[in-house]
Design a protein around this motif. Sequence first.
Motif, PDB file in Angstrom:
ATOM      1  N   GLN A   1      -8.959   8.257   3.855  1.00 26.55           N
ATOM      2  CA  GLN A   1      -9.172   7.174   2.903  1.00 26.55           C
ATOM      3  C   GLN A   1      -7.998   6.196   2.923  1.00 26.55           C
ATOM      4  O   GLN A   1      -8.201   4.976   2.914  1.00 26.55           O
ATOM      5  N   LYS A   2      -6.774   6.692   3.005  1.00 25.35           N
ATOM      6  CA  LYS A   2      -5.602   5.808   3.071  1.00 25.35           C
ATOM      7  C   LYS A   2      -5.626   4.967   4.346  1.00 25.35           C
ATOM      8  O   LYS A   2      -5.305   3.773   4.320  1.00 25.35           O
TER       9      LYS A   2
ATOM     10  N   ALA B   1       5.465   5.621  -1.932  1.00 18.93           N
ATOM     11  CA  ALA B   1       4.544   5.628  -3.077  1.00 18.93           C
ATOM     12  C   ALA B   1       3.288   4.840  -2.727  1.00 18.93           C
ATOM     13  O   ALA B   1       3.368   3.637  -2.490  1.00 18.93           O
ATOM     14  N   ILE B   2       2.153   5.523  -2.698  1.00 19.57           N
ATOM     15  CA  ILE B   2       0.892   4.812  -2.506  1.00 19.57           C
ATOM     16  C   ILE B   2       0.627   4.008  -3.779  1.00 19.57           C
ATOM     17  O   ILE B   2       0.752   4.534  -4.892  1.00 19.57           O
TER      18      ILE B   2
ATOM     19  N   LEU C   1       0.813  -1.215   0.000  1.00 14.07           N
ATOM     20  CA  LEU C   1       0.000   0.000   0.000  1.00 14.07           C
ATOM     21  C   LEU C   1       0.846   1.264   0.000  1.00 14.07           C
ATOM     22  O   LEU C   1       0.527   2.224  -0.709  1.00 14.07           O
ATOM     23  N   THR C   2       1.937   1.278   0.769  1.00 17.38           N
ATOM     24  CA  THR C   2       2.675   2.522   1.016  1.00 17.38           C
ATOM     25  C   THR C   2       4.002   2.659   0.270  1.00 17.38           C
ATOM     26  O   THR C   2       4.523   3.764   0.157  1.00 17.38           O
ATOM     27  N   GLY C   3       4.567   1.542  -0.159  1.00 21.12           N
ATOM     28  CA  GLY C   3       5.877   1.592  -0.790  1.00 21.12           C
ATOM     29  C   GLY C   3       7.026   1.502   0.206  1.00 21.12           C
ATOM     30  O   GLY C   3       8.193   1.507  -0.199  1.00 21.12           O
TER      31      GLY C   3
ATOM     32  N   VAL D   1     -14.906   7.824   0.999  1.00 20.70           N
ATOM     33  CA  VAL D   1     -14.288   8.708   1.991  1.00 20.70           C
ATOM     34  C   VAL D   1     -13.687   9.904   1.265  1.00 20.70           C
ATOM     35  O   VAL D   1     -12.895   9.746   0.337  1.00 20.70           O
ATOM     36  N   ASP D   2     -14.065  11.114   1.686  1.00 21.78           N
ATOM     37  CA  ASP D   2     -13.625  12.337   1.011  1.00 21.78           C
ATOM     38  C   ASP D   2     -12.192  12.754   1.355  1.00 21.78           C
ATOM     39  O   ASP D   2     -11.444  13.176   0.482  1.00 21.78           O
TER      40      ASP D   2
END
Length: 116
Positions: free
Chosen positions: A92-93, A66-67, A39-41, A86-87
């Motif tokens: 959201q992450k 990096a997402i 997910l995150t790199g 989710v705004d």
Amino acid sequence: MAKHPIFTMPFSKVYPLYVQKAERKNRTKVEVDQIIFWLTGYDQAGLKQQIELENDFETFFAQAPAIHPNSSLIKGVVCGVRVEEVDDPLMQKIRYLDKLIDELAKGKSMEKILRQ
């Protein structure tokens, strides 16, 4: 507008809970780490540093290398909220990560969890 309390919570406080949730369902810390890396790199050293520095979720995601571009394929409900609706980008992450850990605990294969 005030920040949501989760944004300032140290990632190092939540990480062991992710691992415990996975291990209760006969999954492993290695799999939790693999999800976080995807997910995150982050790599192992980067994740370890984030935990040691006790960075909050806001910093954890801000410094993520990096997402993953396929993170937008993560759909579903976590804590009664549809993650794709989710705004706030940071929230959201966080919800994406929660959803992936939920999928791991529910027994999904890593291939499906990592959207491959």
